[in-house]
Design an enzyme around this catalytic site. Structure first.
Site, PDB file in Angstrom:
ATOM      1  CB  THR A  54      -7.042   4.604   4.790  1.00  0.00           C
ATOM      2  OG1 THR A  54      -6.061   3.583   4.716  1.00  0.00           O
ATOM      3  CG2 THR A  54      -6.442   5.967   4.706  1.00  0.00           C
TER       4      THR A  54
ATOM      5  CG  ASP B  52       0.586   0.046   2.741  1.00  0.00           C
ATOM      6  OD1 ASP B  52      -0.077  -0.776   2.088  1.00  0.00           O
ATOM      7  OD2 ASP B  52       0.096   1.079   3.213  1.00  0.00           O
TER       8      ASP B  52
HETATM    9  N1  GLY Z   1      -2.377   1.854   4.040  1.00  0.00           N
HETATM   10  C1  GLY Z   1      -2.915   2.311   2.835  1.00  0.00           C
HETATM   11  C2  GLY Z   1      -2.021   3.276   2.150  1.00  0.00           C
HETATM   12  O1  GLY Z   1      -1.273   3.981   2.796  1.00  0.00           O
HETATM   13  O2  GLY Z   1      -2.017   3.327   0.956  1.00  0.00           O
END
Ligand code: GLY
Length: 568
Positions: free
Chosen positions: A379, A421
């Site tokens: 991220t 997720d």
């Molecule tokens: N994809 C990592 C998060 O949104 O926590």
């Protein structure tokens, strides 16, 4: 650890360097960390993106103009996480003190279903949610940028998109780290794509090579000219849907057309004289961060000192309890009644630490999620403050490094693998080892739970700190420990983001720590209390801006990457 004098000297030298020379718009490609400036600051994961964001501030744009320009520049220069094929969150604070958040998180396509990653026996099929077309959620980034700009921006839309188009047309010179990252993903790029793409290099990428991005330049041009429709309709939408069909992806024109980002009220909580402003669900970040700070508030973390055994023990025991709550209670609030008030109530938090003991670890098997009163790795983050004191804290993601690895043929951008997720099967960990249940089960149109924690801290009602990081499940604890480093251990911004970190997420029942995060003596004491420890490679890339007592801004860019702070 008090502000170490060596660090102060470093900051002073960097201040001399950045204060005496104006930033050279043509040549700044080196990472710069620990920068002090008077008017505005951009801290992001890539020098080109920080440079573009800073140029917008210097041109009279505000923090939100710079945020749009930085986001699109990251999509070009930092393909592992910068994106137009993913999603993210903005936390903002205007110079007037008004605060808010924008949720542009990806959504499950309408054809998604609860058990879509399970086989006939109900077992999770490895890789389906992480590599290739079936892991892709409906992207939110372009709608998020348009929505943010319409409400908060000042400069014309075309002016804030154009620098990324120019960068894509010029090509991006690869840093050593980015070349390594691309080389590590080559096999998966080949597996996930039926066509060859600009990211594939059969002889291997090297630092100094130029990444050519002509398809992406054309896609960004459509976004510049048509705004939202340049992505969710017309040629770009056709290319996305055609790409989906090549690999059994679920996303349709209808999914793209329906995507809408959402303004949400921030999570707000107090820690001593500070106010924490952070992201509400569908991120778990804001609730978890406020829980963590309030759980440790009664303890003398400052007196014990940075990474002292007692400090680490209390922090780990708080983290263990908070991640147990995360697994049970957090999900998309549009689909699941998240007990937000209950999770943050002081009586609930007091009771969460009731079984805590200073002289022993509580095994995670004995720590279940609480029962709050019901009212219901890769991220990237950037932090921006402008000359008026407006602040933007933005975390944006493709989920894994380079997301699903699927490049939309003809459009030149990567799609996310955010579907991972979700909790694909209760109790079975996702790629970050996180478990979940009903609250985060897959449903059509639902947003998957996030750990992203873009945060702003006020001190005595004034802007004090802007902070966030990538790192999957470690995002929350990295933001938490960086804030504690500044608030309790007297560190400056650069020192706080660079300081080594540790992490506990309830399950697995283990403290993961970076090399040098814990002294030999601290590790031995923690083991004697019953903690399991495991050293791991450095993680996260915290980007922070601290307002200093003299009113100047200190930009802290994480030294674990090419992260760059630029100010003026
Ligand atoms: N994809 C990592 C998060 O949104 O926590």
């Amino acid at each position: 650890m008090k502000n170490v004098s060596g660090n102060s000297i470093l900051v002073f030298l960097l201040w001399l360097c950045t204060g005496c020379t104006s930033v050279n718009q043509e040549t700044t490609t080196q990472a710069q960390q620990g920068v002090i400036a008077s008017r505005g600051m951009v801290v992001s994961a890539h020098p080109e993106a920080s440079k573009i964001g800073l140029a917008i501030l210097q041109k009279g744009g505000n923090a939100y103009d710079a945020a749009v320009a930085t986001e699109f520049a990251l999509a070009v220069a930092y393909p592992r996480a910068g994106n137009i094929g993913g999603g993210g969150f903005l936390v903002y604070r205007l110079s007037t003190g008004q605060t808010g958040t924008l949720d542009y998180r990806e959504k499950a396509p309408n054809a998604a279903s609860r058990d879509m990653y399970l086989d006939a026996q109900g077992n999770l099929q490895a890789g389906l949610s992480t590599l290739g077309h079936l892991g892709v959620g409906v992207p939110g980034t372009v709608d998020g940028m348009v929505t943010m700009h319409q409400k908060l921006g000042k400069l014309p839309w075309a002016d804030v998109v154009q620098p990324a188009i120019d960068l894509a047309a010029r090509g991006v010179i690869l840093t050593e780290r980015e070349a390594r990252g691309l080389n590590a993903a080559q096999q998966e790029f080949q597996q996930a794509n039926k066509h060859t793409s600009h990211l594939i290099n059969t002889t291997g990428w090297q630092a100094g090579d130029t990444l050519r991005l002509n398809d992406l330049a054309r896609t960004l041009t459509r976004i510049r000219d048509k705004g939202r429709a340049g992505f969710y309709e017309g040629e770009t939408a056709d290319l996305i849907v055609r790409e989906m069909k090549k690999g059994k992806g679920l996303m349709t024109h209808q999914d793209l057309k329906e995507y809408k980002s959402v303004w949400r009220e921030p999570i707000k909580g107090n820690y001593k004289e500070y106010t924490i402003i952070s992201m509400p669900p569908p991120s778990s970040g804001g609730i978890a961060l406020v829980q963590l700070l309030q759980l440790i508030e009664p303890y003398d973390v400052k007196g014990w000192g940075w990474q002292a055994p007692n400090t680490v023990h209390v922090i780990v025991e708080a983290e263990r309890r908070v991640y147990a709550d995360r697994a049970a209670h957090l999900g998309d609030p549009d689909f699941y009644k998240v007990p937000m008030k209950g999770l943050l109530s002081s009586s609930y938090l007091k009771q969460r630490m009731a079984a805590f003991a200073m002289d022993r670890a509580t095994p995670s098997a004995q720590v279940k999620a609480g029962e709050p009163q019901k009212e219901s790795d890769q991220t990237t983050h950037y932090s921006i403050v402008d000359q008026w004191g407006n602040a933007a804290s933005v975390t944006t993601t493709l989920n894994g490094n380079y997301g699903s690895k699927v490049v939309v043929e003809g459009a030149g951008f990567l799609l996310n693998n955010e579907m991972d997720d979700f909790s694909a099967k209760p109790g079975v960990p996702n790629m970050f080892g996180l478990v979940g249940g009903e609250a985060n089960a897959i449903a059509p149109g639902k947003r998957m739970l996030s750990s992203m924690t873009p945060t702003i801290v006020e001190k005595d009602g004034q802007l004090f700190l802007v902070v966030g990081t990538p790192g999957g499940s470690t995002i929350i604890t990295s933001v938490f420990q960086t804030i504690v480093n500044v608030l309790e251990h007297g560190m400056g911004m650069q020192e706080a983001v660079a300081a080594p970190r540790f992490h506990h997420q309830w399950l697995p029942d283990r403290i993961d720590h970076e090399p040098k995060a814990l002294s030999t003596q601290t590790r031995e004491i923690l083991k004697s209390l019953g903690h399991q420890l495991q050293e791991r490679a450095p993680y996260g890339a915290v980007e922070g801006i601290l307002r200093l007592p003299n009113g100047k801004l200190e930009g802290g860019a994480d030294s674990r990457g090419d992260d760059t702070a630029l100010g003026y």
